[in-house]
Design a protein around this motif. Structure first.
Motif, PDB file in Angstrom:
ATOM      1  N   VAL A 106       0.858  -1.197   0.000  1.00 22.17           N
ATOM      2  CA  VAL A 106       0.000   0.000   0.000  1.00 22.17           C
ATOM      3  C   VAL A 106       0.894   1.248   0.000  1.00 22.17           C
ATOM      4  N   PRO A 107       0.349   2.421  -0.357  1.00 25.77           N
ATOM      5  CA  PRO A 107       1.182   3.631  -0.390  1.00 25.77           C
ATOM      6  C   PRO A 107       1.887   3.933   0.936  1.00 25.77           C
ATOM      7  N   LEU A 108       1.205   3.685   2.061  1.00 25.06           N
ATOM      8  CA  LEU A 108       1.786   3.956   3.370  1.00 25.06           C
ATOM      9  C   LEU A 108       1.180   2.995   4.388  1.00 25.06           C
ATOM     10  N   ALA A 109       2.009   2.180   5.019  1.00 30.18           N
ATOM     11  CA  ALA A 109       1.537   1.213   6.017  1.00 30.18           C
ATOM     12  C   ALA A 109       1.950   1.676   7.407  1.00 30.18           C
ATOM     13  N   ASP A 110       0.996   1.659   8.326  1.00 25.28           N
ATOM     14  CA  ASP A 110       1.278   1.989   9.718  1.00 25.28           C
ATOM     15  C   ASP A 110       1.761   0.739  10.434  1.00 25.28           C
ATOM     16  N   VAL A 111       2.940   0.838  11.040  1.00 28.51           N
ATOM     17  CA  VAL A 111       3.478  -0.260  11.844  1.00 28.51           C
ATOM     18  C   VAL A 111       3.311   0.168  13.293  1.00 28.51           C
ATOM     19  N   ARG A 112       2.538  -0.624  14.041  1.00 30.59           N
ATOM     20  CA  ARG A 112       2.135  -0.251  15.396  1.00 30.59           C
ATOM     21  C   ARG A 112       2.830  -1.092  16.457  1.00 30.59           C
ATOM     22  N   ALA A 113       2.819  -0.596  17.696  1.00 26.90           N
ATOM     23  CA  ALA A 113       3.479  -1.279  18.807  1.00 26.90           C
ATOM     24  C   ALA A 113       2.764  -2.572  19.196  1.00 26.90           C
ATOM     25  N   GLY A 114       1.484  -2.683  18.899  1.00 27.90           N
ATOM     26  CA  GLY A 114       0.699  -3.873  19.197  1.00 27.90           C
ATOM     27  C   GLY A 114      -0.238  -4.179  18.048  1.00 27.90           C
ATOM     28  N   PRO A 115      -0.833  -5.364  18.071  1.00 30.18           N
ATOM     29  CA  PRO A 115      -1.714  -5.774  16.971  1.00 30.18           C
ATOM     30  C   PRO A 115      -3.131  -5.220  17.068  1.00 30.18           C
ATOM     31  N   GLU A 116      -3.225  -3.893  17.092  1.00 28.39           N
ATOM     32  CA  GLU A 116      -4.535  -3.243  17.118  1.00 28.39           C
ATOM     33  C   GLU A 116      -4.389  -1.815  16.590  1.00 28.39           C
ATOM     34  N   ASP A 117      -5.461  -1.310  16.015  1.00 24.73           N
ATOM     35  CA  ASP A 117      -5.427   0.024  15.403  1.00 24.73           C
ATOM     36  C   ASP A 117      -5.191   1.143  16.408  1.00 24.73           C
ATOM     37  N   THR A 118      -5.481   0.893  17.672  1.00 27.22           N
ATOM     38  CA  THR A 118      -5.303   1.929  18.693  1.00 27.22           C
ATOM     39  C   THR A 118      -3.917   1.904  19.330  1.00 27.22           C
ATOM     40  N   ALA A 119      -3.092   0.922  18.995  1.00 31.74           N
ATOM     41  CA  ALA A 119      -1.734   0.834  19.553  1.00 31.74           C
ATOM     42  C   ALA A 119      -0.889   2.000  19.033  1.00 31.74           C
ATOM     43  N   PRO A 120       0.090   2.421  19.804  1.00 29.87           N
ATOM     44  CA  PRO A 120       0.948   3.543  19.373  1.00 29.87           C
ATOM     45  C   PRO A 120       1.654   3.227  18.053  1.00 29.87           C
ATOM     46  N   LEU A 121       1.829   4.245  17.239  1.00 30.93           N
ATOM     47  CA  LEU A 121       2.516   4.117  15.961  1.00 30.93           C
ATOM     48  C   LEU A 121       4.018   4.032  16.203  1.00 30.93           C
ATOM     49  N   VAL A 122       4.657   2.990  15.656  1.00 34.94           N
ATOM     50  CA  VAL A 122       6.112   2.840  15.787  1.00 34.94           C
ATOM     51  C   VAL A 122       6.788   3.551  14.617  1.00 34.94           C
ATOM     52  N   PHE A 123       6.329   3.263  13.394  1.00 26.65           N
ATOM     53  CA  PHE A 123       6.829   3.940  12.202  1.00 26.65           C
ATOM     54  C   PHE A 123       5.873   3.693  11.048  1.00 26.65           C
ATOM     55  N   ARG A 124       6.079   4.447   9.982  1.00 21.63           N
ATOM     56  CA  ARG A 124       5.304   4.252   8.752  1.00 21.63           C
ATOM     57  C   ARG A 124       6.259   3.761   7.677  1.00 21.63           C
ATOM     58  N   ALA A 125       5.795   2.782   6.904  1.00 22.07           N
ATOM     59  CA  ALA A 125       6.609   2.233   5.825  1.00 22.07           C
ATOM     60  C   ALA A 125       5.941   2.533   4.492  1.00 22.07           C
ATOM     61  N   GLU A 126       6.704   3.057   3.561  1.00 23.13           N
ATOM     62  CA  GLU A 126       6.178   3.378   2.240  1.00 23.13           C
ATOM     63  C   GLU A 126       6.086   2.123   1.383  1.00 23.13           C
ATOM     64  N   GLN A 127       5.335   2.248   0.295  1.00 28.32           N
ATOM     65  CA  GLN A 127       5.147   1.132  -0.628  1.00 28.32           C
ATOM     66  C   GLN A 127       6.506   0.612  -1.111  1.00 28.32           C
ATOM     67  N   ASN A 128       6.611  -0.713  -1.178  1.00 26.64           N
ATOM     68  CA  ASN A 128       7.797  -1.450  -1.624  1.00 26.64           C
ATOM     69  C   ASN A 128       8.922  -1.530  -0.599  1.00 26.64           C
ATOM     70  N   VAL A 129       8.754  -0.940   0.578  1.00 27.44           N
ATOM     71  CA  VAL A 129       9.750  -1.106   1.638  1.00 27.44           C
ATOM     72  C   VAL A 129       9.714  -2.564   2.074  1.00 27.44           C
ATOM     73  N   LEU A 130      10.888  -3.142   2.316  1.00 22.96           N
ATOM     74  CA  LEU A 130      10.979  -4.538   2.745  1.00 22.96           C
ATOM     75  C   LEU A 130      11.045  -4.616   4.262  1.00 22.96           C
ATOM     76  N   LEU A 131      10.246  -5.517   4.821  1.00 26.35           N
ATOM     77  CA  LEU A 131      10.198  -5.751   6.269  1.00 26.35           C
ATOM     78  C   LEU A 131      10.417  -7.233   6.524  1.00 26.35           C
ATOM     79  N   GLU A 132      11.243  -7.552   7.491  1.00 27.46           N
ATOM     80  CA  GLU A 132      11.497  -8.958   7.804  1.00 27.46           C
ATOM     81  C   GLU A 132      10.395  -9.494   8.711  1.00 27.46           C
ATOM     82  N   LEU A 133       9.975 -10.715   8.442  1.00 26.77           N
ATOM     83  CA  LEU A 133       8.981 -11.373   9.280  1.00 26.77           C
ATOM     84  C   LEU A 133       9.617 -11.646  10.639  1.00 26.77           C
ATOM     85  N   ALA A 134       8.995 -11.144  11.719  1.00 23.08           N
ATOM     86  CA  ALA A 134       9.579 -11.250  13.055  1.00 23.08           C
ATOM     87  C   ALA A 134       8.911 -12.310  13.916  1.00 23.08           C
TER      88      ALA A 134
END
Length: 169
Positions: A106-134
């Motif tokens: 997606v154009p901009l993905a919100d990466v949050r501190a917990g698995p819920e929409d109300t969790a604090p935002l850790v960072f935003r990742a732009e489209q095509n950014v690679l993230l390792e499965l943790a």
């Protein structure tokens, strides 16, 4: 009783048997569980995506390290794959690794501190950014937190992103 062009008779019992076999086949197919897609990533600094399983085939693109690919057809030394954009081609099997990497779709993905929409935002990742499965995940529905997946950025930040926002699960 109806007769076919070849002279065979269409008896009511034959029609019933055919219908029963078709219904049984449909039930077996419907009861078969869906197979999760297999994903691999490019393990070498670069790999060529070909239009056929041969180094003599036409090269389509050069793929960079860690790019996630969906495995469609594995052969002895070649693998037919699909990338996040939907491009289908062939790569040499030796170019693929086991490391699980996801690409933001997606154009901009919100990466949050917990698995819920109300969790604090850790960072935003732009489209095509690679993230390792943790965390272990075999598919987009088989994660530790349904609907979310834990990821790590190469800078060390860790958080949760919605599975619908990434490619590679």
């Amino acid at each position: 009783m109806r007769r076919w062009a070849n002279g065979a008779a269409d008896r009511p019992i034959a029609r019933f048997a055919r219908a029963a076999l078709l219904a049984a086949g449909a039930a077996i197919v419907g009861a078969t569980p869906a197979v999760a897609a297999e994903f691999r990533s490019i393990a070498e600094p670069a790999a060529v995506l070909y239009d056929a399983p041969s180094a003599k085939a036409k090269g389509l693109f050069v793929l960079g390290r860690d790019l996630p690919l969906e495995v469609l057809v594995p052969l002895e030394s070649w693998v037919k794959v699909r990338d996040a954009a939907g491009t289908i081609g062939w790569v040499e099997k030796k170019a693929l690794g086991e490391r699980r990497v996801l690409a933001v779709r997606v154009p901009l993905a919100d990466v949050r501190a917990g698995p819920e929409d109300t969790a604090p935002l850790v960072f935003r990742a732009e489209q095509n950014v690679l993230l390792e499965l943790a965390e272990p995940a075999t598919s987009s529905v088989a994660t530790a937190t349904p609907g979310w997946v834990k990821v790590a950025h190469r800078d060390g930040q860790v958080g949760y992103v919605r599975v619908t926002q990434v490619f590679g699960l």
